[in-house]
Every structure is written in structure tokens, then in C-alpha cells.
Design an enzyme around this catalytic site. Structure first.
Site, PDB file in Angstrom:
ATOM      1  N   LYS A  84      -9.284 -34.980  -3.922  1.00 42.74           N
ATOM      2  CA  LYS A  84      -8.709 -34.310  -5.094  1.00 42.74           C
ATOM      3  C   LYS A  84      -8.502 -35.297  -6.239  1.00 42.74           C
ATOM      4  CE  LYS A  84      -6.681 -31.370  -7.803  1.00 42.74           C
ATOM      5  NZ  LYS A  84      -5.414 -30.690  -7.526  1.00 42.74           N
ATOM      6  N   LYS A 154      -0.238 -38.264 -14.382  1.00 45.62           N
ATOM      7  CA  LYS A 154       0.302 -38.427 -13.023  1.00 45.62           C
ATOM      8  C   LYS A 154      -0.830 -38.635 -12.016  1.00 45.62           C
ATOM      9  CE  LYS A 154       1.313 -34.644 -10.810  1.00 45.62           C
ATOM     10  NZ  LYS A 154       0.385 -34.601  -9.647  1.00 45.62           N
TER      11      LYS A 154
END
Length: 203
Positions: A84, A154
């Protein structure tokens, strides 16, 4: 026993620490972060990247199939997060590159729509070009409550952390993180992340 499946995006180290902590309590854990668009979530056509052993994957894959059209076993716990983070960071890098090229081309006389059409017929074509550039960057349409700059930053941070742990110098992630940080500093951090083109266009 009880199985806990985490569909959020976290650091790889965090996923593995949670798995170890839950195992001490007799619980089984899999990381299964998701990718694709908001519409894909509505339609149940997400891509789901799973970190688990093969036996656990066989148990949870049919359930995940209700949310995703593509459910991939990526490896042991934490490997779903690895894939991911690679997926997202590649996308964020591509969007930043497209932003630079689109602003450059427009200032040189090529309309964004023409650029997307022409590049889309060549080797520079990509999902980012056909989705983020075409639908958001060219029309400068950045919908509210879509994936904002802070989320991008992030995830890039998690990628930088993982790369350093694996002994890889994350030069491109560090460079692209500067763009997203600049967007936040410019007061547009809550906008959909392809709005990074506004940072490029201010220079």
C-alpha cells in the site's frame, strides 16, 4: 479464534507490533489496506492488499471480496502495508511530476486538456494522468473531503521510515514530501492532494 482485520494505512512496524501484541492474547491479525477511489469503495471494487499467512487469507478473502474486486495476498503480516505504501507513494510522486509538467506545458502554450490527450497516447500515460490530472488538475476541481495533503504526507513519511529501515535511500519520497508540506504551509493542506499543482503554479 477471533480474527482482527485492519483496513487502515499504517506503518509496517506498527502493523507487525499490533499482530504480535494480539497474538499474545490469542487473537489473529491481518493488515488489509485498501486502494482506489471513493467511488470504488461505494461500488465494492477496491483493491485490497493483505498481509497474512495463507491459511488466514483463505478465511478472510471471501469477506473482503464484498468490498474489493481485487484481493491480493502480499505476504506475511505487514506486507499489505508495504504494498500500500509503495502504491500510494508512486501515485503521489507521479501527481507531483504531472503538476510540474502541466504548469510548464501550459505556460509554453499547450492547454492541459491537449497535454493529457496527447501524452495519454504515448509512454507517459498513467492512471494518475487519466484520473487525477484529467478530473482534478486540469479543471482545477478539488472536491471537499477527498484525500487531503496531510494524508499524503503521512503515507510518504511511513515510506521514508520503511526505506531507511531497509537500507534504501528514499530520495524521491523526501523530495516529493517537500511539495506536500509546502501545500500545507500555504494553507491548502485540507484540499484534495492533486491541488499540489497550485503550489507549482505559484512559483
Amino acid at each position: 479464534g477471533t480474527v482482527i482485520v485492519d483496513l487502515s494505512t499504517t506503518s509496517v512496524a506498527e502493523a507487525r507490533a499490533v499482530a504480535a501484541s494480539l497474538a499474545d492474547k490469542g487473537l489473529v491479525f491481518a493488515d488489509a489496506p485498501v486502494a482506489r477511489t471513493r467511488q470504488a469503495a461505494i461500488d465494492g471494487t477496491l483493491s485490497i492488499m493483505v498481509g497474512a499467512d495463507a491459511a488466514l487469507f483463505a478465511r478472510i478473502a471471501p469477506l473482503l471480496g464484498y468490498m474489493g474486486s481485487d484481493v491480493t495476498l502480499c505476504g506475511e503480516v505487514g506486507c499489505g502495508q508495504v504494498v500500500k505504501l509503495v502504491n500510494n507513494t508512486l501515485l503521489f510522486e507521479q501527481v507531483a511530476a504531472i503538476a510540474e509538467m502541466m504548469v510548464m506545458a501550459e505556460r509554453a502554450g499547450v492547454a492541459p486538456e491537449t497535454l493529457i490527450q496527447a501524452v495519454g497516447l504515448g509512454s507517459g500515460n498513467s492512471f494518475a494522468l487519466q484520473t487525477h490530472a484529467k478530473k482534478a488538475m486540469a479543471p482545477r476541481d478539488f472536491p471537499a473531503k477527498a484525500f487531503p495533503m496531510a494524508y499524503a504526507l503521512k503515507d510518504i513519511g511511513y515510506t521514508i521510515e520503511l526505506a531507511e529501515q531497509m537500507g534504501v535511500e528514499p530520495r524521491l519520497p523526501r523530495l516529493v514530501s517537500e511539495y506536500y508540506q509546502a501545500a500545507i504551509d500555504a494553507g491548502i493542506g485540507d484540499k484534495y492532494f492533486p491541488a499540489i499543482i497550485e503550489v507549482v503554479d505559484r512559483k
